[in-house]
Write an enzyme that holds these catalytic residues in place. Structure first.
Site, PDB file in Angstrom:
ATOM      1  N   HIS A 102      54.597  40.251  30.477  1.00  0.00           N
ATOM      2  CA  HIS A 102      53.889  41.158  31.391  1.00  0.00           C
ATOM      3  C   HIS A 102      54.413  42.587  31.246  1.00  0.00           C
ATOM      4  CE1 HIS A 102      51.096  40.774  35.040  1.00  0.00           C
ATOM      5  NE2 HIS A 102      51.074  42.014  34.605  1.00  0.00           N
ATOM      6  N   ARG A 154      45.253  38.300  33.251  1.00  0.00           N
ATOM      7  CA  ARG A 154      45.956  37.416  34.179  1.00  0.00           C
ATOM      8  C   ARG A 154      45.991  36.011  33.583  1.00  0.00           C
ATOM      9  NH1 ARG A 154      47.794  41.280  36.040  1.00  0.00           N
ATOM     10  NH2 ARG A 154      47.713  42.072  38.167  1.00  0.00           N
ATOM     11  N   ASP A 170      50.199  38.403  27.256  1.00  0.00           N
ATOM     12  CA  ASP A 170      51.166  39.192  28.017  1.00  0.00           C
ATOM     13  C   ASP A 170      51.296  38.618  29.420  1.00  0.00           C
ATOM     14  OD1 ASP A 170      52.887  41.522  28.328  1.00  0.00           O
ATOM     15  OD2 ASP A 170      51.351  42.272  29.707  1.00  0.00           O
ATOM     16  N   GLU A 211      53.811  32.356  35.153  1.00  0.00           N
ATOM     17  CA  GLU A 211      54.772  33.404  34.802  1.00  0.00           C
ATOM     18  C   GLU A 211      55.755  33.739  35.910  1.00  0.00           C
ATOM     19  OE1 GLU A 211      51.938  36.666  33.928  1.00  0.00           O
ATOM     20  OE2 GLU A 211      52.918  37.778  35.534  1.00  0.00           O
TER      21      GLU A 211
HETATM   22  P1  NAD Z   1      38.447  47.262  36.198  1.00  0.00           P
HETATM   23  O1  NAD Z   1      38.132  46.865  37.594  1.00  0.00           O
HETATM   24  O2  NAD Z   1      38.246  48.672  35.778  1.00  0.00           O
HETATM   25  O3  NAD Z   1      37.599  46.345  35.195  1.00  0.00           O
HETATM   26  C1  NAD Z   1      37.433  44.970  35.376  1.00  0.00           C
HETATM   27  C2  NAD Z   1      36.080  44.599  34.788  1.00  0.00           C
HETATM   28  O4  NAD Z   1      35.928  43.192  34.905  1.00  0.00           O
HETATM   29  C3  NAD Z   1      34.906  45.257  35.546  1.00  0.00           C
HETATM   30  O5  NAD Z   1      34.027  45.881  34.647  1.00  0.00           O
HETATM   31  C4  NAD Z   1      34.261  44.082  36.265  1.00  0.00           C
HETATM   32  O6  NAD Z   1      32.856  44.235  36.420  1.00  0.00           O
HETATM   33  C5  NAD Z   1      34.590  42.945  35.307  1.00  0.00           C
HETATM   34  N1  NAD Z   1      34.423  41.637  35.931  1.00  0.00           N
HETATM   35  C6  NAD Z   1      34.636  41.289  37.217  1.00  0.00           C
HETATM   36  N2  NAD Z   1      34.323  39.983  37.399  1.00  0.00           N
HETATM   37  C7  NAD Z   1      33.893  39.525  36.197  1.00  0.00           C
HETATM   38  C8  NAD Z   1      33.410  38.273  35.754  1.00  0.00           C
HETATM   39  N3  NAD Z   1      33.287  37.243  36.591  1.00  0.00           N
HETATM   40  N4  NAD Z   1      33.054  38.151  34.460  1.00  0.00           N
HETATM   41  C9  NAD Z   1      33.134  39.216  33.608  1.00  0.00           C
HETATM   42  N5  NAD Z   1      33.579  40.422  33.980  1.00  0.00           N
HETATM   43  C10 NAD Z   1      33.953  40.579  35.261  1.00  0.00           C
HETATM   44  O7  NAD Z   1      39.945  46.784  35.960  1.00  0.00           O
HETATM   45  P2  NAD Z   1      40.954  47.275  34.837  1.00  0.00           P
HETATM   46  O8  NAD Z   1      41.764  48.403  35.362  1.00  0.00           O
HETATM   47  O9  NAD Z   1      40.224  47.437  33.560  1.00  0.00           O
HETATM   48  O10 NAD Z   1      41.943  46.007  34.754  1.00  0.00           O
HETATM   49  C11 NAD Z   1      41.482  44.769  34.260  1.00  0.00           C
HETATM   50  C12 NAD Z   1      42.535  43.710  34.525  1.00  0.00           C
HETATM   51  O11 NAD Z   1      43.689  43.972  33.729  1.00  0.00           O
HETATM   52  C13 NAD Z   1      43.075  43.684  35.960  1.00  0.00           C
HETATM   53  O12 NAD Z   1      42.268  42.906  36.799  1.00  0.00           O
HETATM   54  C14 NAD Z   1      44.444  43.068  35.797  1.00  0.00           C
HETATM   55  O13 NAD Z   1      44.345  41.673  35.996  1.00  0.00           O
HETATM   56  C15 NAD Z   1      44.795  43.326  34.337  1.00  0.00           C
HETATM   57  N6  NAD Z   1      45.975  44.195  34.186  1.00  0.00           N
HETATM   58  C16 NAD Z   1      47.036  43.727  33.480  1.00  0.00           C
HETATM   59  C17 NAD Z   1      48.147  44.534  33.307  1.00  0.00           C
HETATM   60  C18 NAD Z   1      49.343  44.096  32.489  1.00  0.00           C
HETATM   61  O14 NAD Z   1      50.393  44.758  32.540  1.00  0.00           O
HETATM   62  N7  NAD Z   1      49.264  43.024  31.723  1.00  0.00           N
HETATM   63  C19 NAD Z   1      48.169  45.802  33.878  1.00  0.00           C
HETATM   64  C20 NAD Z   1      47.047  46.258  34.567  1.00  0.00           C
HETATM   65  C21 NAD Z   1      45.955  45.446  34.718  1.00  0.00           C
END
Ligand code: NAD
Length: 332
Positions: free
Chosen positions: A295, A234, A258, A263
């Protein structure tokens, strides 16, 4: 159930309609972003289906509730654009897509790294212009690099596994450590150590008040000279002005993003014939060592198919009064 689908692109319309074939919800598609000026379009719809840049603040949620909407179905994982407390206060439930091909985003992060490390974007432009000169295209092996993974959840772990296949050393930082990450050879370190030791840092944690500007001037000052920063998570995780300063100063060696904090004014639109008023993004794309994608990390056939199927299934569960497996609650 009558559903107003906002920010609906051609592929959303096609794939949501396909996932809806058997259940037959009444889908009303709108190109518009959901925001205070467009919320009226949802009047009379029991559910709205929204994407990453739709605005679901107190004002919009109050208006949705007034119009009879009781479900927000996010067709994405992140839910930082929803005021969950306001949703609860107005009796609006929120579902998201908790799981869809984590490979899509992880592989995109790797694509950015490979392109930046081997200057593929520059070579592509050169050879199209008949320039087969190598000068300026010297890359570096990934083998032996230290990769810092911030957020070792579903996407972060897939990313880590791929990078481990390249022969990289993995270090990680997460609020909740994963034995899986350690099993693949990863080692958890404090954030400052990760910033100082990594050749490549990739962000895979959600945007929360705690992670806002996780990468700021202070963190960038710790970075190894020439380090690469990748953000497919994000935009708000990164202080973009500080990143620009670090790139100008030569501390940060390259950037692949990305996602971008502003955005919503740019992404998912063709602005190629417009004057873009955002000087920050214009500065970023002017660097030879920066790649910006709009994105698109999630955008694979597999991921979008699952997103649409899960979204329709959640709407059906809600309509049938069944438990909502992918509900998001305020405070957790
Ligand atoms: P997930 O919930 O499986 O993993 C997120 C991880 O971040 C978890 O292990 C959590 O413990 C950790 N976390 C939470 N707060 C934290 C902090 N303060 N410091 C360090 N780590 C912390 O989520 P995911 O499915 O792996 O997705 C991760 C992120 O990817 C989503 O939140 C989303 O923002 C982003 N995303 C982007 C796209 C894209 O198209 N660019 C698509 C999907 C997801």
């Amino acid at each position: 159930m009558k559903v107003a689908v906002f920010s609906a692109k051609r592929y959303d319309r096609e794939l949501l309609a396909e996932a809806n074939t058997e259940v037959g919800h009444e889908l009303h598609f709108f190109d518009d972003l959901l925001e205070p000026s467009t919320v009226v379009l949802a009047a009379g719809c029991g559910a709205v289906c929204v994407f990453v840049n739709d605005v679901l603040d107190e004002e919009v949620l109050a208006a949705l509730a007034d119009g009879g909407t009781r479900l927000v179905a996010l067709r994405c994982t992140g839910f930082n654009n929803v005021d969950l407390k306001a949703a609860a206060a107005h009796g609006v439930r929120v579902v998201r897509v908790t799981e869809y091909s984590p490979y899509s985003v992880a592989e995109h992060a790797v694509a950015l790294i490979l392109a930046l490390r081997r200057k593929i974007h520059r070579a592509y432009n050169r050879t199209r212009d008949g320039n087969f000169e190598l000068d300026g295209l010297l890359g570096s092996d990934l083998h032996g690099c230290t990769v810092g993974v911030i957020g070792t959840g579903k996407i972060g772990r897939v990313f880590a596994r791929i990078m481990s296949g390249f022969g990289c050393e993995l270090i990680g930082y997460d609020k909740f450590e994963s034995p899986d990450f350690e099993r693949m050879g990863g080692r958890y370190v404090p954030l400052r150590e990760l910033a100082a030791r990594s050749d490549i840092v990739s962000l895979h944690c959600p945007l929360t008040p705690e992670t806002h500007y996780l990468v700021d001037a202070e963190a960038l000052a710790l970075a190894k000279p020439g380090a690469i920063l990748i953000n497919t998570s994000r935009g708000g995780l990164v202080d973009t002005e500080a990143v620009i300063a670090s790139l100008k100063f030569g501390q940060l060696g390259a950037l692949g993003i990305d996602v971008y904090e502003q955005e919503s004014d740019l992404f998912f639109q063709d602005l190629s014939s417009s004057i873009i008023p955002d000087d920050v993004i214009q500065r970023l794309v002017s660097f030879p060592n920066v790649i910006v994608t709009g994105h698109q990390a999630f955008f694979t056939r597999e991921a979008v198919g699952t997103i649409c199927a899960t979204t329709i299934a959640s709407i059906s569960d809600y309509a049938s009064g069944l438990p909502l497996a992918h509900e998001v609650h305020a405070g957790g």
